[in-house]
Write a protein that holds these residues in place. Structure first.
Motif, PDB file in Angstrom:
ATOM      1  N   VAL A 127      10.371   7.282  -7.152  1.00 42.63           N
ATOM      2  CA  VAL A 127      11.348   7.805  -6.189  1.00 42.63           C
ATOM      3  C   VAL A 127      11.109   7.045  -4.889  1.00 42.63           C
ATOM      4  O   VAL A 127      10.123   6.335  -4.764  1.00 42.63           O
ATOM      5  CB  VAL A 127      11.189   9.334  -5.964  1.00 42.63           C
ATOM      6  CG1 VAL A 127      11.422  10.123  -7.241  1.00 42.63           C
ATOM      7  CG2 VAL A 127       9.820   9.654  -5.375  1.00 42.63           C
ATOM      8  N   ALA A 128      11.995   7.194  -3.917  1.00 38.72           N
ATOM      9  CA  ALA A 128      11.753   6.577  -2.617  1.00 38.72           C
ATOM     10  C   ALA A 128      10.505   7.197  -1.984  1.00 38.72           C
ATOM     11  O   ALA A 128      10.344   8.422  -1.999  1.00 38.72           O
ATOM     12  CB  ALA A 128      12.956   6.774  -1.706  1.00 38.72           C
ATOM     13  N   ILE A 129       9.615   6.350  -1.471  1.00 34.93           N
ATOM     14  CA  ILE A 129       8.354   6.822  -0.894  1.00 34.93           C
ATOM     15  C   ILE A 129       8.177   6.210   0.491  1.00 34.93           C
ATOM     16  O   ILE A 129       8.124   4.990   0.623  1.00 34.93           O
ATOM     17  CB  ILE A 129       7.147   6.446  -1.785  1.00 34.93           C
ATOM     18  CG1 ILE A 129       7.309   7.001  -3.200  1.00 34.93           C
ATOM     19  CG2 ILE A 129       5.842   6.952  -1.151  1.00 34.93           C
ATOM     20  CD1 ILE A 129       6.225   6.563  -4.167  1.00 34.93           C
ATOM     21  N   PRO A 130       8.069   7.040   1.522  1.00 34.44           N
ATOM     22  CA  PRO A 130       7.794   6.509   2.856  1.00 34.44           C
ATOM     23  C   PRO A 130       6.382   5.926   2.930  1.00 34.44           C
ATOM     24  O   PRO A 130       5.497   6.314   2.158  1.00 34.44           O
ATOM     25  CB  PRO A 130       7.909   7.738   3.768  1.00 34.44           C
ATOM     26  CG  PRO A 130       8.570   8.789   2.962  1.00 34.44           C
ATOM     27  CD  PRO A 130       8.271   8.486   1.522  1.00 34.44           C
ATOM     28  N   GLY A 131       6.163   5.025   3.850  1.00 32.91           N
ATOM     29  CA  GLY A 131       4.833   4.479   4.054  1.00 32.91           C
ATOM     30  C   GLY A 131       3.851   5.558   4.481  1.00 32.91           C
ATOM     31  O   GLY A 131       4.234   6.589   5.032  1.00 32.91           O
ATOM     32  N   ARG A 132       2.579   5.310   4.194  1.00 30.35           N
ATOM     33  CA  ARG A 132       1.471   6.209   4.570  1.00 30.35           C
ATOM     34  C   ARG A 132       1.610   7.612   3.975  1.00 30.35           C
ATOM     35  O   ARG A 132       1.359   8.625   4.626  1.00 30.35           O
ATOM     36  CB  ARG A 132       1.337   6.275   6.089  1.00 30.35           C
ATOM     37  CG  ARG A 132       0.988   4.924   6.710  1.00 30.35           C
ATOM     38  CD  ARG A 132       0.786   5.017   8.207  1.00 30.35           C
ATOM     39  NE  ARG A 132       0.313   3.749   8.714  1.00 30.35           N
ATOM     40  CZ  ARG A 132       1.055   2.907   9.425  1.00 30.35           C
ATOM     41  NH1 ARG A 132       2.303   3.214   9.714  1.00 30.35           N
ATOM     42  NH2 ARG A 132       0.563   1.773   9.854  1.00 30.35           N
ATOM     43  N   GLY A 187     -11.695   3.161   0.298  1.00 28.47           N
ATOM     44  CA  GLY A 187     -11.761   2.575   1.627  1.00 28.47           C
ATOM     45  C   GLY A 187     -11.025   3.487   2.580  1.00 28.47           C
ATOM     46  O   GLY A 187     -10.825   4.670   2.301  1.00 28.47           O
ATOM     47  N   SER A 188     -10.590   2.953   3.696  1.00 26.58           N
ATOM     48  CA  SER A 188      -9.883   3.789   4.663  1.00 26.58           C
ATOM     49  C   SER A 188      -8.399   3.479   4.633  1.00 26.58           C
ATOM     50  O   SER A 188      -7.993   2.356   4.359  1.00 26.58           O
ATOM     51  CB  SER A 188     -10.444   3.581   6.071  1.00 26.58           C
ATOM     52  OG  SER A 188     -10.276   2.238   6.460  1.00 26.58           O
ATOM     53  N   ALA A 189      -7.597   4.498   4.902  1.00 25.40           N
ATOM     54  CA  ALA A 189      -6.141   4.346   4.929  1.00 25.40           C
ATOM     55  C   ALA A 189      -5.573   5.331   5.935  1.00 25.40           C
ATOM     56  O   ALA A 189      -6.131   6.409   6.139  1.00 25.40           O
ATOM     57  CB  ALA A 189      -5.546   4.608   3.547  1.00 25.40           C
ATOM     58  N   GLU A 190      -4.469   4.959   6.553  1.00 26.23           N
ATOM     59  CA  GLU A 190      -3.788   5.856   7.482  1.00 26.23           C
ATOM     60  C   GLU A 190      -2.768   6.682   6.710  1.00 26.23           C
ATOM     61  O   GLU A 190      -2.041   6.151   5.886  1.00 26.23           O
ATOM     62  CB  GLU A 190      -3.079   5.057   8.566  1.00 26.23           C
ATOM     63  CG  GLU A 190      -4.028   4.312   9.479  1.00 26.23           C
ATOM     64  CD  GLU A 190      -3.296   3.504  10.535  1.00 26.23           C
ATOM     65  OE1 GLU A 190      -2.052   3.577  10.616  1.00 26.23           O
ATOM     66  OE2 GLU A 190      -3.978   2.799  11.274  1.00 26.23           O
ATOM     67  N   THR A 218      -0.164   5.362   0.242  1.00 29.77           N
ATOM     68  CA  THR A 218       0.602   4.113   0.262  1.00 29.77           C
ATOM     69  C   THR A 218       0.339   3.350   1.554  1.00 29.77           C
ATOM     70  O   THR A 218      -0.066   3.927   2.564  1.00 29.77           O
ATOM     71  CB  THR A 218       2.118   4.376   0.123  1.00 29.77           C
ATOM     72  OG1 THR A 218       2.558   5.189   1.217  1.00 29.77           O
ATOM     73  CG2 THR A 218       2.439   5.053  -1.194  1.00 29.77           C
ATOM     74  N   ASP A 219       0.581   2.038   1.511  1.00 29.61           N
ATOM     75  CA  ASP A 219       0.426   1.246   2.727  1.00 29.61           C
ATOM     76  C   ASP A 219       1.515   1.611   3.725  1.00 29.61           C
ATOM     77  O   ASP A 219       2.259   2.569   3.521  1.00 29.61           O
ATOM     78  CB  ASP A 219       0.408  -0.249   2.412  1.00 29.61           C
ATOM     79  CG  ASP A 219       1.734  -0.787   1.896  1.00 29.61           C
ATOM     80  OD1 ASP A 219       2.718  -0.029   1.810  1.00 29.61           O
ATOM     81  OD2 ASP A 219       1.797  -1.990   1.584  1.00 29.61           O
ATOM     82  N   GLN A 220       1.658   0.856   4.787  1.00 29.01           N
ATOM     83  CA  GLN A 220       2.568   1.243   5.865  1.00 29.01           C
ATOM     84  C   GLN A 220       4.038   1.016   5.559  1.00 29.01           C
ATOM     85  O   GLN A 220       4.910   1.494   6.281  1.00 29.01           O
ATOM     86  CB  GLN A 220       2.197   0.529   7.166  1.00 29.01           C
ATOM     87  CG  GLN A 220       2.492  -0.951   7.180  1.00 29.01           C
ATOM     88  CD  GLN A 220       1.363  -1.813   6.638  1.00 29.01           C
ATOM     89  OE1 GLN A 220       0.453  -1.320   5.983  1.00 29.01           O
ATOM     90  NE2 GLN A 220       1.423  -3.092   6.905  1.00 29.01           N
TER      91      GLN A 220
END
Length: 88
Positions: free
Chosen positions: A15-20, A62-65, A45-47
């Protein structure tokens, strides 16, 4: 920004997925936004936003926003709300 020790894998957005967004595996082998704190989330997800059928990168270690859905204290554990946003 470098992310030493990161494990980033690419999946198809079911489906459509917004960043982060916090995501989980979907029913067709891709990923969908996590919808509850009890979902088995696989990463964030990435940005970049991804439309349905596009490839999206998922930070699995690891780290993610993440986008927040409220106030979260520094160092507090987070889980997903119904939209894949992080909540305390």
């Amino acid at each position: 920004m470098p992310n030493p020790g990161a494990l980033i894998k690419s999946y198809t957005a079911e489906v459509a997925i917004p960043g982060r967004t916090i995501v989980k595996f979907g029913s067709a082998g891709g990923v969908v936004p996590a919808a509850a704190a009890t979902d088995a989330a696989i990463g964030i997800t990435d940005q970049l936003d991804a439309a349905q059928g596009q490839v999206v990168d998922v930070v699995m270690s690891g780290s993610a926003e993440a986008k927040l859905a409220g106030t979260v204290g520094a160092g507090a554990p987070v889980a997903s709300n119904a939209s894949g946003r992080a909540v305390a």
